[in-house]
Design a protein around this motif. Structure first.
Motif, mmCIF file in Angstrom:
data_model
loop_
_atom_site.group_PDB
_atom_site.id
_atom_site.type_symbol
_atom_site.label_atom_id
_atom_site.label_comp_id
_atom_site.label_asym_id
_atom_site.label_seq_id
_atom_site.Cartn_x
_atom_site.Cartn_y
_atom_site.Cartn_z
ATOM 1 N N MET A 113 0.851 -1.166 0.223
ATOM 2 C CA MET A 113 -0.119 -0.109 0.008
ATOM 3 C C MET A 113 1.063 1.281 0.076
ATOM 4 N N PRO A 114 0.687 2.182 -0.960
ATOM 5 C CA PRO A 114 1.407 3.180 -1.031
ATOM 6 C C PRO A 114 1.179 4.295 0.072
ATOM 7 N N SER A 115 2.429 4.912 0.599
ATOM 8 C CA SER A 115 2.237 5.810 1.876
ATOM 9 C C SER A 115 1.784 7.184 1.390
ATOM 10 N N ARG A 116 0.979 7.761 2.308
ATOM 11 C CA ARG A 116 0.465 9.123 1.651
ATOM 12 C C ARG A 116 1.586 10.174 1.920
ATOM 13 N N PRO A 117 1.740 10.983 0.628
ATOM 14 C CA PRO A 117 2.715 12.143 0.739
ATOM 15 C C PRO A 117 2.728 12.865 1.902
ATOM 16 N N VAL A 118 3.818 13.298 2.228
ATOM 17 C CA VAL A 118 3.834 13.986 3.534
ATOM 18 C C VAL A 118 3.269 15.601 3.345
ATOM 19 N N TRP A 119 2.705 15.823 4.361
ATOM 20 C CA TRP A 119 2.057 17.267 4.482
ATOM 21 C C TRP A 119 2.737 17.982 5.510
ATOM 22 N N LYS A 120 3.318 19.088 5.366
ATOM 23 C CA LYS A 120 3.800 19.934 6.304
ATOM 24 C C LYS A 120 3.160 21.372 6.010
ATOM 25 N N LEU A 121 3.224 22.311 7.250
ATOM 26 C CA LEU A 121 2.589 23.432 7.258
ATOM 27 C C LEU A 121 3.698 24.081 8.290
ATOM 28 N N THR A 122 4.608 24.919 7.715
ATOM 29 C CA THR A 122 5.524 25.489 8.588
ATOM 30 C C THR A 122 5.071 27.085 8.807
ATOM 31 N N GLU A 123 5.007 27.580 9.924
ATOM 32 C CA GLU A 123 4.676 28.825 10.248
ATOM 33 C C GLU A 123 6.082 29.571 10.943
ATOM 34 N N VAL A 124 6.616 30.722 10.091
ATOM 35 C CA VAL A 124 7.616 31.613 10.497
ATOM 36 C C VAL A 124 6.973 33.004 10.679
ATOM 37 N N ALA A 125 7.294 33.312 11.885
ATOM 38 C CA ALA A 125 6.962 34.459 12.404
ATOM 39 C C ALA A 125 8.144 35.666 12.313
ATOM 40 N N HIS A 126 7.765 36.813 11.558
ATOM 41 C CA HIS A 126 8.654 37.826 11.430
ATOM 42 C C HIS A 126 8.598 38.638 12.816
ATOM 43 N N LEU A 127 9.585 39.559 12.758
ATOM 44 C CA LEU A 127 9.719 40.401 13.970
ATOM 45 C C LEU A 127 8.606 41.504 14.086
ATOM 46 N N ASP A 128 8.116 41.927 12.735
ATOM 47 C CA ASP A 128 7.059 42.976 12.886
ATOM 48 C C ASP A 128 5.628 42.320 13.003
ATOM 49 N N GLY A 129 5.290 40.913 13.196
ATOM 50 C CA GLY A 129 4.284 40.202 13.603
ATOM 51 C C GLY A 129 3.638 39.534 12.179
ATOM 52 N N ASP A 130 4.228 39.681 11.139
ATOM 53 C CA ASP A 130 3.794 39.045 9.833
ATOM 54 C C ASP A 130 4.172 37.789 9.970
ATOM 55 N N ARG A 131 3.463 36.812 9.304
ATOM 56 C CA ARG A 131 3.522 35.280 9.110
ATOM 57 C C ARG A 131 3.789 35.049 7.652
ATOM 58 N N LEU A 132 4.637 34.041 7.527
ATOM 59 C CA LEU A 132 4.915 33.201 6.413
ATOM 60 C C LEU A 132 4.664 32.013 6.570
ATOM 61 N N LEU A 133 3.591 31.300 5.870
ATOM 62 C CA LEU A 133 3.432 29.853 6.030
ATOM 63 C C LEU A 133 3.867 29.207 4.757
#
Length: 106
Positions: free
Chosen positions: A1-21
């Motif tokens: 049975m094939p495995s499910r592809p990896v799902w990853k959500l990484t949140e990067v917080a900037h000093l000004d409060g903005d976020r990169l996902l």
């Protein structure tokens, strides 16, 4: 049975409060709820959000709906949501839906 592809959500917080996902894997009915919850949390705190979708290998209509709903809610609330990078798979779905200008997809 094939495995499910990896799902990853990484949140990067900037000093000004903005976020990169940074998303990797498939954005679909199984993974979209996690993205929706993260975006709702960030919207509640009024963080500007930039999405990096370069690592998304597949996106279905649920993923597209999640992005569109988040964009509409952000616009309504006066926030900021943008896409800085998108994989060919994501760009194709966005183009087919005719919403590339709306999401500002590169």
């Amino acid at each position: 049975m094939p495995s499910r592809p990896v799902w990853k959500l990484t949140e990067v917080a900037h000093l000004d409060g903005d976020r990169l996902l940074v998303l990797q894997g498939e954005l679909d009915i199984a993974t979209a709820p996690e993205l929706a919850a993260t975006l709702a949390r960030l919207r509640a705190y009024r963080h500007a959000v930039v999405l990096d979708l370069e690592g998304v290998t597949f996106m279905d209509s649920t993923g597209l709906t999640t992005l569109m709903d988040a964009w509409l809610e952000t616009q309504r609330d006066g926030g900021e949501l943008s896409v800085r990078a998108a994989s060919p798979a994501v760009r194709r779905v966005i183009q087919l839906a005719g919403v590339e200008r709306l999401l500002g997809t590169p």
